[in-house]
Write a protein that holds these residues in place. Structure first.
Motif, mmCIF file in Angstrom:
data_model
loop_
_atom_site.group_PDB
_atom_site.id
_atom_site.type_symbol
_atom_site.label_atom_id
_atom_site.label_comp_id
_atom_site.label_asym_id
_atom_site.label_seq_id
_atom_site.Cartn_x
_atom_site.Cartn_y
_atom_site.Cartn_z
ATOM 1 N N SER A 71 32.537 63.813 58.401
ATOM 2 C CA SER A 71 32.394 65.096 57.477
ATOM 3 C C SER A 71 33.446 64.843 56.139
ATOM 4 C CB SER A 71 32.745 66.126 58.402
ATOM 5 O OG SER A 71 32.819 67.332 57.688
ATOM 6 N N THR A 72 34.569 64.241 56.463
ATOM 7 C CA THR A 72 35.684 63.928 55.331
ATOM 8 C C THR A 72 34.926 63.259 54.301
ATOM 9 O OG1 THR A 72 37.184 64.276 56.871
ATOM 10 C CG2 THR A 72 37.718 63.256 54.864
ATOM 11 N N VAL A 73 34.031 62.143 54.651
ATOM 12 C CA VAL A 73 33.632 61.112 53.795
ATOM 13 C C VAL A 73 32.453 61.906 52.985
ATOM 14 C CG1 VAL A 73 31.775 59.196 53.520
ATOM 15 C CG2 VAL A 73 34.190 59.092 55.009
ATOM 16 N N VAL A 121 27.800 54.140 48.681
ATOM 17 C CA VAL A 121 28.665 52.833 48.939
ATOM 18 C C VAL A 121 30.346 53.046 48.753
ATOM 19 C CG1 VAL A 121 28.952 50.496 48.213
ATOM 20 C CG2 VAL A 121 26.699 51.544 48.333
ATOM 21 N N LEU A 122 30.604 53.641 47.795
ATOM 22 C CA LEU A 122 32.151 53.715 47.213
ATOM 23 C C LEU A 122 32.884 54.599 48.248
ATOM 24 C CD1 LEU A 122 31.748 54.030 43.267
ATOM 25 C CD2 LEU A 122 32.447 51.940 44.885
ATOM 26 N N GLU A 123 32.145 55.882 48.560
ATOM 27 C CA GLU A 123 32.760 56.646 49.589
ATOM 28 C C GLU A 123 32.933 55.985 50.907
ATOM 29 O OE1 GLU A 123 34.503 59.232 48.824
ATOM 30 O OE2 GLU A 123 33.599 59.991 47.172
ATOM 31 N N ILE A 147 39.599 52.032 45.260
ATOM 32 C CA ILE A 147 38.255 51.749 45.109
ATOM 33 C C ILE A 147 37.853 51.868 43.624
ATOM 34 C CG2 ILE A 147 35.763 52.848 45.495
ATOM 35 C CD1 ILE A 147 37.571 51.642 48.132
ATOM 36 N N LEU A 148 38.259 52.686 42.979
ATOM 37 C CA LEU A 148 38.112 52.623 41.458
ATOM 38 C C LEU A 148 38.351 51.439 40.571
ATOM 39 C CD1 LEU A 148 38.894 56.353 40.023
ATOM 40 C CD2 LEU A 148 36.640 55.134 40.357
ATOM 41 N N ASN A 149 39.569 50.951 41.114
ATOM 42 C CA ASN A 149 40.140 49.540 40.655
ATOM 43 C C ASN A 149 38.982 48.409 40.891
ATOM 44 O OD1 ASN A 149 42.486 50.479 39.045
ATOM 45 N ND2 ASN A 149 43.574 50.667 41.045
ATOM 46 N N PHE A 163 32.793 45.880 43.274
ATOM 47 C CA PHE A 163 31.789 45.984 44.051
ATOM 48 C C PHE A 163 30.293 45.847 43.505
ATOM 49 C CE2 PHE A 163 35.234 48.483 46.433
ATOM 50 C CZ PHE A 163 34.835 48.129 47.803
ATOM 51 N N ARG A 164 30.182 46.662 42.163
ATOM 52 C CA ARG A 164 28.916 46.402 41.547
ATOM 53 C C ARG A 164 28.475 45.147 41.386
ATOM 54 N NH1 ARG A 164 27.516 50.334 38.586
ATOM 55 N NH2 ARG A 164 29.838 51.266 38.032
#
Length: 185
Positions: free
Chosen positions: A160-162, A37-39, A50-52, A57-58
């Motif tokens: 592929s990058t994800v 999900v995060l990626e 995304i980390l912030n 998201f959770r």
């Protein structure tokens, strides 16, 4: 002061993520889905963004519970589009719902998503020996292969990058650079 990978900023959040999660092998399906999900949401954005928003998201995605997400209704989807705490991208939100359903199909076929995804590296992390930023790839033949397989199964936002970033995050590849204190000695 600890010597860390080149991409780690002064952000305490970034440092904690690097020191405690990134590159650590993850074998449980719940965490594997969380990183999927995060990626997905990270595509085209910075990881610190995304980390912030990770806790938002959770909360928005029922603690990344793929069984609940797979059953999201149109009204839940529409409420997610209004949630200012997350990235409100229509296609990415729809893909999380669809990917949750597909994730469970993979579990059914292989016994767990973990067995499926880790089979690409025979259950053990690939330990790379990169010295400099320029050496760390954005994609590899293996991430191409996994990406193609997931796309064939219907998964979205799994280019592929994800997938390579995912492989790094869940420890399928260990890309801590050689000067980093986390590099396996």
């Amino acid at each position: 002061m600890k010597s860390r990978c080149f991409w780690v900023s002064d952000s305490k959040l970034y440092q904690e993520y690097h020191d405690n999660e990134w590159g650590q092998p993850v074998y449980d399906d719940e965490t594997l889905f969380e990183f999927l999900v995060l990626e997905t949401f990270q595509a085209g954005l910075s990881w610190i963004t995304i980390l912030n928003k990770r806790e938002n998201f959770r909360k928005a995605f029922n603690n990344f519970d793929y069984e609940k997400i797979a059953k999201y209704t149109e009204s839940k989807y529409l409420s997610l589009l209004q949630d200012a705490g997350i990235i409100r991208n229509k296609l990415k939100i729809k893909s999380v719902i669809a990917n949750a359903q597909l994730f469970m199909q993979v579990q059914e076929e292989f016994g767990s998503f973990s067995k499926f995804i880790w089979s690409y590296v025979e259950g053990k992390p690939i330990i790379n020996k990169f010295h400099k930023r320029e050496e760390v790839p954005a994609t590899t033949e293996l991430s191409d292969k996994i990406s193609k397989d997931l796309k064939k199964r219907g998964f979205k936002f799994v280019g592929s990058t994800v997938i390579y970033a995912y492989m790094q995050a869940v420890g399928m590849v260990n890309d801590h650079t050689t000067e980093c204190y986390k590099y396996p000695k």
